[in-house]
Design an enzyme around this catalytic site. Structure first.
Site, PDB file in Angstrom:
ATOM      1  N   GLY A   6       0.766  -1.156   0.249  1.00 39.09           N
ATOM      2  CA  GLY A   6       0.195   0.177  -0.017  1.00 39.09           C
ATOM      3  C   GLY A   6       0.787   1.278  -0.243  1.00 39.09           C
ATOM      4  O   GLY A   6       0.528   2.125   0.655  1.00 39.09           O
ATOM      5  N   LEU A   8       1.515   3.357  -2.060  1.00 35.35           N
ATOM      6  CA  LEU A   8       0.971   4.750  -2.889  1.00 35.35           C
ATOM      7  C   LEU A   8      -0.306   5.297  -2.082  1.00 35.35           C
ATOM      8  O   LEU A   8      -0.893   6.469  -2.534  1.00 35.35           O
ATOM      9  CB  LEU A   8       0.449   4.481  -4.178  1.00 35.35           C
ATOM     10  CG  LEU A   8       1.706   3.732  -5.101  1.00 35.35           C
ATOM     11  CD1 LEU A   8       1.281   3.343  -6.624  1.00 35.35           C
ATOM     12  CD2 LEU A   8       2.952   4.626  -5.186  1.00 35.35           C
ATOM     13  N   GLY A   9      -0.360   4.927  -1.045  1.00 35.76           N
ATOM     14  CA  GLY A   9      -1.365   5.402  -0.200  1.00 35.76           C
ATOM     15  C   GLY A   9      -1.283   6.487   0.737  1.00 35.76           C
ATOM     16  O   GLY A   9      -0.099   7.016   0.708  1.00 35.76           O
ATOM     17  N   GLN A  10      -2.049   6.928   1.541  1.00 35.89           N
ATOM     18  CA  GLN A  10      -1.753   8.477   2.317  1.00 35.89           C
ATOM     19  C   GLN A  10      -0.401   7.845   3.267  1.00 35.89           C
ATOM     20  O   GLN A  10       0.239   8.950   3.274  1.00 35.89           O
ATOM     21  CB  GLN A  10      -2.992   8.857   3.235  1.00 35.89           C
ATOM     22  CG  GLN A  10      -2.811  10.001   3.834  1.00 35.89           C
ATOM     23  CD  GLN A  10      -3.578  10.204   5.317  1.00 35.89           C
ATOM     24  OE1 GLN A  10      -4.366   9.269   5.571  1.00 35.89           O
ATOM     25  NE2 GLN A  10      -3.711  11.529   5.584  1.00 35.89           N
ATOM     26  N   ASP A  32       2.538  -1.678  -4.631  1.00 30.81           N
ATOM     27  CA  ASP A  32       1.195  -1.262  -4.573  1.00 30.81           C
ATOM     28  C   ASP A  32       0.448  -2.058  -5.760  1.00 30.81           C
ATOM     29  O   ASP A  32       1.027  -2.824  -6.447  1.00 30.81           O
ATOM     30  CB  ASP A  32       0.868   0.150  -4.659  1.00 30.81           C
ATOM     31  CG  ASP A  32      -0.484   0.715  -3.981  1.00 30.81           C
ATOM     32  OD1 ASP A  32      -0.390   1.500  -2.971  1.00 30.81           O
ATOM     33  OD2 ASP A  32      -1.706   0.266  -4.322  1.00 30.81           O
ATOM     34  N   ILE A  33      -0.925  -2.027  -5.494  1.00 34.37           N
ATOM     35  CA  ILE A  33      -1.787  -2.835  -6.537  1.00 34.37           C
ATOM     36  C   ILE A  33      -1.698  -2.458  -7.956  1.00 34.37           C
ATOM     37  O   ILE A  33      -1.491  -2.956  -8.995  1.00 34.37           O
ATOM     38  CB  ILE A  33      -3.310  -2.823  -6.329  1.00 34.37           C
ATOM     39  CG1 ILE A  33      -3.865  -3.829  -7.054  1.00 34.37           C
ATOM     40  CG2 ILE A  33      -3.687  -1.445  -6.203  1.00 34.37           C
ATOM     41  CD1 ILE A  33      -4.067  -5.221  -6.558  1.00 34.37           C
ATOM     42  N   ARG A  34      -1.253  -1.005  -8.278  1.00 33.65           N
ATOM     43  CA  ARG A  34      -0.987  -0.485  -9.393  1.00 33.65           C
ATOM     44  C   ARG A  34       0.098   0.381  -9.071  1.00 33.65           C
ATOM     45  O   ARG A  34       0.736   0.807  -8.081  1.00 33.65           O
ATOM     46  CB  ARG A  34      -2.155   0.216 -10.038  1.00 33.65           C
ATOM     47  CG  ARG A  34      -2.246   1.749  -9.492  1.00 33.65           C
ATOM     48  CD  ARG A  34      -3.398   1.703  -8.032  1.00 33.65           C
ATOM     49  NE  ARG A  34      -3.719   3.039  -7.693  1.00 33.65           N
ATOM     50  CZ  ARG A  34      -3.263   3.471  -6.559  1.00 33.65           C
ATOM     51  NH1 ARG A  34      -2.554   2.856  -5.808  1.00 33.65           N
ATOM     52  NH2 ARG A  34      -3.619   4.527  -5.940  1.00 33.65           N
ATOM     53  N   TYR A 139     -14.751  -1.479   8.979  1.00 36.07           N
ATOM     54  CA  TYR A 139     -13.585  -1.152   9.329  1.00 36.07           C
ATOM     55  C   TYR A 139     -12.807  -1.495  10.687  1.00 36.07           C
ATOM     56  O   TYR A 139     -11.916  -1.706  10.845  1.00 36.07           O
ATOM     57  CB  TYR A 139     -13.387   0.226   8.976  1.00 36.07           C
ATOM     58  CG  TYR A 139     -11.814   1.044   9.068  1.00 36.07           C
ATOM     59  CD1 TYR A 139     -11.603   1.687  10.221  1.00 36.07           C
ATOM     60  CD2 TYR A 139     -10.768   0.659   8.092  1.00 36.07           C
ATOM     61  CE1 TYR A 139     -10.291   2.379  10.343  1.00 36.07           C
ATOM     62  CE2 TYR A 139      -9.695   1.331   8.338  1.00 36.07           C
ATOM     63  CZ  TYR A 139      -9.258   2.266   9.327  1.00 36.07           C
ATOM     64  OH  TYR A 139      -8.135   2.684   9.430  1.00 36.07           O
TER      65      TYR A 139
HETATM   66  C1  VAH Z   1     -10.113   6.550   8.391  1.00 35.15           C
HETATM   67  N1  VAH Z   1      -8.134   7.871   8.160  1.00 35.15           N
HETATM   68  O1  VAH Z   1     -10.572   7.587   8.474  1.00 35.15           O
HETATM   69  C2  VAH Z   1      -8.775   6.634   8.515  1.00 35.15           C
HETATM   70  C3  VAH Z   1      -8.249   6.291  10.035  1.00 35.15           C
HETATM   71  C4  VAH Z   1      -8.723   6.945  12.362  1.00 35.15           C
HETATM   72  C5  VAH Z   1      -9.110   7.195  11.036  1.00 35.15           C
HETATM   73  O2  VAH Z   1      -8.750   5.030  10.582  1.00 35.15           O
HETATM   74  O3  VAH Z   1     -10.691   5.583   8.255  1.00 35.15           O
END
Ligand code: VAH
Length: 313
Positions: A6, A8-10, A32-34, A139
């Protein structure tokens, strides 16, 4: 050798660069995936890797002589609520692949958790390191299950798993994708561009936030910590500030007096934010491995506005 998933993510976009500064570019394999044409890809080894392919992950780890995996590939909270089954499959499927590779190849692993690992019946003020965790989002369920899996692989197989519960992270390099705390990033870009921002959570929504430099430093510090000092292998609470959109707006107004904020609530992300703590107790991280945030709201706002302005010019 460190493999970052990951990347290329934040977090990944900046963490891969930070690790390359710390340990040398050739010792950090970004994946990363791409592929995107950006600094992360161009400043050192980069491979396209789908973390859902466990055997490919093991093959890559062997080929590059990887001894540490920083696992950042995931779907964030808001995205996960729109596609919960996909989130379960990706977030949990990729994690079990990483932990299995770590078991087989004796690798060290960093797995991020989040303030999202807590739910509505968790104490919201000074949330303890060990407390009730019954999150109501997919999540959050992924994060708690991930924490328990990391603990399991440590105790059952001796895998050196380490992690932190990240607050909402604020950064100017790569935007977060599908996070509930994205407002805390967008507000700085909109303030610079349009001197106004329409926020999707209410003005008194109080959450833990952290500026990316502190988050990056925490990962390096934890991964270099004496393993004998680590009481928790699932994940450590860490934080830098507790702030509301109103707090952020008032801080921005010190630099851009004409800045205006208004609110158009997104019920999905408001509900997620309302289920999360207001402020974490990070005394365990301070005690076990010396964590200490440098940037408060004032320092973060000053730096973010300066960097975002530079980025736009
Ligand atoms: C989200 N930036 O918003 C992430 C993080 C605490 C927030 O887990 O899902």
């Amino acid at each position: 050798k460190i493999l970052v998933t990951g990347s290329l993510g934040q977090i990944g976009s900046e963490l891969a660069m930070k690790l390359r500064q710390e340990y040398g570019s050739m010792n950090v394999i970004a994946s990363d995936i791409r592929r995107l044409d950006n600094e992360t890809v161009e400043s050192g080894p980069f491979i396209e890797l789908d973390v859902m392919d466990g055997s490919k992950l093991v093959e890559v780890a062997k080929k590059y002589g990887v001894d540490t995996i920083i696992h950042l590939a995931a779907l964030l909270s808001a995205s996960a609520e729109t596609k919960p089954l996909q989130a379960w499959n990706l977030n949990m499927g990729s994690l079990i692949n990483v932990l299995e590779a770590a078991r087989e190849l004796r690798l060290k692993v960093f797995v991020p958790s989040s303030i999202g690992a807590f739910g509505s019946d968790t104490p919201k003020q000074q949330t303890p390191q060990v407390t009730i965790q019954r999150p109501s989002t997919m999540y959050g369920i992924n994060k708690v299950a991930g924490e328990l899996l990391c603990d399991y692989y440590f105790h059952k197989y001796g895998v050196d798993t380490r992690g932190v519960r990240f607050p909402g992270l604020v950064s100017y390099v790569a935007p977060p994708g599908g996070g509930t705390t994205d407002y805390a990033v967008e507000i700085y870009f909109e303030a610079t561009r349009k001197k106004r921002y329409t926020c999707f959570v209410s003005e008194n929504t109080c959450l833990d936030l952290m500026y990316m430099p502190d988050a990056l430093k925490a990962v390096v510090q934890l991964m270099e910590a004496d393993p004998g000092k680590l009481r928790f292998r699932n994940s450590y609470n860490i934080t830098a500030m507790s702030a509301t959109p109103e707090d952020i707006a008032n801080e921005i107004k010190k630099h851009i007096p004409s800045f205006e904020i208004d609110y158009k609530i997104d019920p999905v992300r408001q509900a997620i934010a309302d289920s999360w703590p207001d402020s974490l107790d990070d005394s365990a991280a301070r005690k076990d491995w010396g964590f200490k945030a440098e940037f408060g709201l004032e320092e973060m706002t000053e730096d973010m506005l300066e960097k975002v302005k530079k980025k736009r010019s």
